[in-house]
Design a protein around this motif. Structure first.
Motif, short mmCIF file in Angstrom:
data_model
loop_
_atom_site.label_atom_id
_atom_site.label_comp_id
_atom_site.label_asym_id
_atom_site.label_seq_id
_atom_site.Cartn_x
_atom_site.Cartn_y
_atom_site.Cartn_z
N GLY A 276 0.80 -1.23 0.00
CA GLY A 276 0.00 0.00 0.00
C GLY A 276 0.83 1.28 0.00
O GLY A 276 0.32 2.35 0.30
N LYS A 277 2.09 1.16 -0.33
CA LYS A 277 2.94 2.36 -0.32
C LYS A 277 2.80 3.13 -1.61
O LYS A 277 2.11 2.73 -2.53
CB LYS A 277 4.39 1.94 -0.11
CG LYS A 277 4.62 1.36 1.28
CD LYS A 277 6.09 1.11 1.51
CE LYS A 277 6.27 0.43 2.88
NZ LYS A 277 7.66 0.19 3.18
N ARG A 278 3.49 4.26 -1.67
CA ARG A 278 3.46 5.08 -2.87
C ARG A 278 4.70 4.81 -3.72
O ARG A 278 5.74 4.39 -3.22
CB ARG A 278 3.39 6.56 -2.49
CG ARG A 278 2.07 6.95 -1.83
CD ARG A 278 2.06 8.42 -1.48
NE ARG A 278 3.18 8.77 -0.60
CZ ARG A 278 3.65 10.00 -0.45
NH1 ARG A 278 3.12 11.01 -1.12
NH2 ARG A 278 4.65 10.24 0.37
N LEU A 279 4.57 5.12 -4.98
CA LEU A 279 5.70 4.98 -5.92
C LEU A 279 6.62 6.17 -5.77
O LEU A 279 6.18 7.32 -5.80
CB LEU A 279 5.12 4.96 -7.34
CG LEU A 279 6.09 5.19 -8.50
CD1 LEU A 279 7.02 3.99 -8.65
CD2 LEU A 279 5.31 5.40 -9.81
N LYS A 280 7.90 5.88 -5.60
CA LYS A 280 8.86 6.99 -5.49
C LYS A 280 9.65 7.19 -6.78
O LYS A 280 9.81 8.31 -7.25
CB LYS A 280 9.84 6.71 -4.36
CG LYS A 280 10.96 7.74 -4.26
CD LYS A 280 11.81 7.48 -3.05
CE LYS A 280 12.96 8.48 -2.97
NZ LYS A 280 13.75 8.26 -1.76
N ALA A 281 10.15 6.11 -7.33
CA ALA A 281 11.04 6.23 -8.48
C ALA A 281 11.08 4.92 -9.23
O ALA A 281 10.65 3.89 -8.71
CB ALA A 281 12.45 6.60 -8.02
N CYS A 282 11.61 4.97 -10.43
CA CYS A 282 11.67 3.74 -11.23
C CYS A 282 12.80 3.85 -12.24
O CYS A 282 13.07 4.92 -12.80
CB CYS A 282 10.34 3.55 -11.94
SG CYS A 282 10.31 2.21 -13.14
N ILE A 283 13.46 2.73 -12.44
CA ILE A 283 14.44 2.61 -13.52
C ILE A 283 13.75 1.73 -14.55
O ILE A 283 13.60 0.53 -14.33
CB ILE A 283 15.74 1.97 -13.01
CG1 ILE A 283 16.32 2.81 -11.87
CG2 ILE A 283 16.73 1.81 -14.16
CD1 ILE A 283 17.61 2.27 -11.31
N PRO A 284 13.29 2.31 -15.66
CA PRO A 284 12.38 1.54 -16.51
C PRO A 284 13.04 0.55 -17.47
O PRO A 284 12.33 -0.29 -18.04
CB PRO A 284 11.63 2.62 -17.29
CG PRO A 284 12.56 3.78 -17.32
CD PRO A 284 13.38 3.72 -16.07
N GLY A 285 14.36 0.62 -17.66
CA GLY A 285 14.92 -0.22 -18.71
C GLY A 285 16.20 -0.94 -18.37
O GLY A 285 17.08 -1.11 -19.21
N GLY A 286 16.32 -1.40 -17.13
CA GLY A 286 17.58 -2.03 -16.72
C GLY A 286 18.48 -1.01 -16.04
O GLY A 286 18.38 0.19 -16.30
N SER A 287 19.39 -1.50 -15.19
CA SER A 287 20.14 -0.61 -14.30
C SER A 287 20.91 0.51 -14.99
O SER A 287 21.21 1.52 -14.38
CB SER A 287 21.13 -1.45 -13.48
OG SER A 287 22.05 -2.08 -14.35
N GLU A 334 8.24 4.49 -1.66
CA GLU A 334 8.58 5.74 -1.00
C GLU A 334 9.61 5.60 0.12
O GLU A 334 10.23 6.59 0.51
CB GLU A 334 7.31 6.37 -0.44
CG GLU A 334 6.57 5.47 0.56
CD GLU A 334 5.21 6.06 0.95
OE1 GLU A 334 5.17 7.25 1.27
OE2 GLU A 334 4.21 5.32 0.91
N ASP A 335 9.81 4.41 0.65
CA ASP A 335 10.77 4.25 1.74
C ASP A 335 12.17 3.90 1.26
O ASP A 335 13.08 3.69 2.06
CB ASP A 335 10.28 3.14 2.69
CG ASP A 335 9.09 3.61 3.51
OD1 ASP A 335 8.94 4.84 3.67
OD2 ASP A 335 8.33 2.74 3.97
#
Ligand SMILES: Cc1cc2nc3c(=O)[nH]c(=O)nc-3n(C[C@H](O)[C@H](O)[C@H](O)COP(=O)(O)O)c2cc1C
Ligand code: SF4
Ligand code: FES
Lengths: 450, 165
Positions: A276-287, A334-335
């Motif tokens: 139930g947390k919020r989305l903070k960030a994302c790497i969408p295509g591999g590191s 978010e954490d």
């Protein structure tokens, strides 16, 4: 439901074996290919608009047409199954569950390129998958899809599986070739490109597992039909391996016509952020590709919904965009601490640098050390600028793109999360005690979808 | 020399060499080293490497430079069961540090160490292509995924039982 071209049958009981695969229409693409000339097969792949699924997204048909064809010199097709980019585990899924799809694609592609010996270079750790592939190859041989004079076409082809032994750099195509020749995985200086001088100095095409598997549906439905799926220059379907703090990690085949928001929050795909947390960030295509904070991930800088396509993911360049890369989709809640995550990636690249070029060899080590210092509450403000400076000096100054791949994650983390780095510097005690980053980057859109 | 390679293994080497065109048997080096390591307590001693070189007609240095490059080759003895726990970003997000901590305390060894009875070695390694099933480790030929402290305990128990049998 999007259209499934690669994984549609992956869950059919027994599909790993030849009989079920054949009953389900398997090897029809090879039958079709053998009735065409090699040039016609290349043409069909060109029409499909297929772009390499290994990371760089280079048009496959064009790559094939660059292959040099001097008389009397063998040509080679090599399948890149090294899959070592953090966040990426889609090729493994495909090979593990529907191995004949890859073998079928390889036979058709070998015909198109005139490769009589085709190699699958697979990362050594995927040891059990080697057995699965060997089994599929033995079955294909037994049924006449490999070997001498395949189905009376006069074409001979054999596929061999070659294991690597633990080295991310061997995913880079020239390092892969060196490794396949029994050497250290040191990338070669290009040109010459493998299309002219590759394996044992012969013309060679290196393609990703997913790319070669996609040749099967392209031949089955036709290049033009394939090109109708997706949007713009992102044609067909793409495998995305999703991981991190989501409810449903796994490998998904998507039409390149859905939004990032749908991919993250819909039940069909990632199922939202875990706990139930919020989305903070994302790497969408591999590191290797830039990390994006939630707001730039879901919407482009222009405020348009960001789509799961090559064009949309890179919209805004590195200032406000990222890349499709290998389809390794890494989600941070978010954490999560961006500094800590970036540190693990910096350590990865330092570990994997082959050491040939000093900017990469030395720079990756420096970046890891400085990030380690910041993460452990011993950093200075000047360290952040120093990190920026080092990554900038690596990028574009190395033999192979691993240098860039090491620089980009660090650059993007500083670009978008600078105050999180500063927080670490200014709160040395607290950042030693708890490892949470700053949550204010997190998304407010979490309930936007039904 | 030639102490470790059985006739079966030599036949297998010949089959591997056959995958490549005439005169390209150097390409067999990595597969043969992997095979030799598996047959020799999971590590490559200088003697074993020299034997591989002799079999393939390579200079010793050609073998050493490859053996030292790739992370799967052990150049020192290791425990009977090697826990290779992934520590890269995606696994970190899913708590691999706690898993490594748990293994350390259960086995009483640090990362890179082997238990005094020679049963276990703990390694922290980089991404193994299982990020969606994290935290995870490689154990021999297989992956153990979705690790929890309880699962780790069960794996340790399983390894102990295997070693007693
Ligand atoms: C450091 C590095 C690692 C790479 N790793 C892989 C990999 O594991 N698998 C892969 O298919 N391509 C990888 N690539 C891309 C390959 O060099 C090559 O572009 C790709 O295999 C071409 O296939 P495609 O055109 O089908 O995508 C890597 C590139 C670099 C620079
Ligand atoms: S950029 Fe790094 S990995 Fe690539 S050749 Fe140079 S040192 Fe090796
Ligand atoms: S990060 Fe651990 S398997 Fe990929």
């Amino acid at each position: 439901m999007g259209r499934k071209l690669l994984l549609e049958k992956a869950n059919v009981p027994g599909i790993r074996g030849y009989d079920v695969y054949r009953q389900q229409g398997g090897y029809a693409a090879v039958e079709k290919a053998l009735r065409m000339t090699p040039e016609e097969v290349v043409e069909e792949v060109k029409k499909s608009g297929l772009r390499g699924r290994g990371g760089a997204g280079f048009p496959t048909g064009m790559k094939w047409s660059f292959l040099a064809k001097p008389a009397g010199v063998p040509r080679y097709l090599v399948c890149n199954a090294d899959e070592s980019e953090p966040g990426t585990f889609k090729d493994r899924y495909l090979m593990e569950f529907i191995p004949h799809l890859l073998i079928e694609g390889l036979v058709a592609a070998s015909w198109a390129l005139g490769s009589n010996r085709t190699y699958i270079y697979i990362r050594g750790e995927y040891a059990w998958i080697v057995d699965i592939l060997e089994q599929a190859i033995a079955e294909a041989n037994a049924h006449g899809w490999l070997g001498k004079n395949i189905k009376g076409s006069g074409f001979d082809c054999q596929i061999y599986v070659q294991r690597g032994a633990g080295a991310y750099i061997c995913g880079e195509e020239t390092a892969l070739i060196e490794s396949l020749e029994g050497k250290r995985g040191n990338p070669r200086i290009k040109p010459p490109f493998p299309a002219v001088k590759g394996l044992w100095d012969c013309p060679t095409v290196v393609n990703n597992v997913e790319t070669l598997a996609a040749v099967v549906p392209i031949l089955n439905i036709g290049g033009e039909e394939y090109a109708k799926i997706g949007t713009g220059k992102s044609t067909g379907t793409k495998l995305i391996s999703a991981c991190g703090n989501i409810n449903r990690p796994g490998v998904y085949e998507i039409d390149m016509a859905i939004s990032v928001e749908e991919f993250i929050y819909s039940e069909e795909y990632c199922g939202g952020i875990a706990g139930g947390k919020r989305l903070k960030a994302c790497i969408p295509g591999g590191s290797s590709v830039p990390i994006l904070p939630a707001k730039l991930l879901l919407r482009t800088a222009k405020g348009e919904p960001r789509m799961m396509t090559y064009e949309s993911l890179s919209d805004g360049g590195f200032q406000s965009g990222s890349m499709m890369g290998s389809g390794g989709f890494i989600v941070l809640d978010e954490d999560q601490c961006v500094v800590r995550h970036t540190l693990t990636l910096a350590r990865f690249y330092r570990h994997e640098s082959c050491g040939q070029c000093s900017p990469c060899r030395e720079g990756t080590g420096w970046m890891e050390k400085i990030l380690h210092r910041i993460e452990h509450g011993q950093g200075r403000t000047a360290d952040i600028d120093l990190l920026w400076d080092i990554q900038r000096r690596i990028e574009g100054n190395t033999i192979c793109p691993l240098g860039d791949a090491a620089a980009w994650p660090v650059a993007a983390a500083i670009r978008h999360f600078r105050d999180e780095f500063e927080w670490h510097v200014n709160n040395p005690e607290e950042c030693r005690r708890r490892n949470y980053g700053l949550a204010h980057y997190a998304d407010e859109l979490v309930s936007a979808l039904p | 020399m030639m102490a470790k390679f059985t006739d079966d293994m030599k036949a297998e080497v010949a089959r591997i060499v056959d995958r490549y065109p005439e005169g390209k048997q150097k390409s067999a080096l990595i597969p043969v080293l992997l095979m030799a390591q598996a047959a020799c307590d999971n590590w490559l001693s200088p003697e074993v490497m020299d034997e591989v070189g002799a079999l393939l007609g390579l200079e010793p240095i050609e073998v050493y430079e490859v053996a030292t490059f790739y992370s799967m080759f052990n150049l020192q003895p290791v425990g009977r069961h090697v826990f290779e726990v992934c520590q890269t970003g995606p696994c970190m997000l899913k708590g691999c540090d706690d898993i490594i901590g748990h293994i350390r305390s259960r086995l009483g060894i640090g990362v890179g160490e082997t238990t005094p009875d020679g049963l276990f070695t703990l390694k922290a390694v980089e991404c193994l292509g299982a990020c969606g099933y994290a935290p995870m480790m490689q154990l021999g030929k297989t992956y153990r995924e979705h690790l929890t402290p309880e699962r780790v305990d069960a794996i340790i128990e399983e390894c102990r039982n295997m070693s007693m049998a």
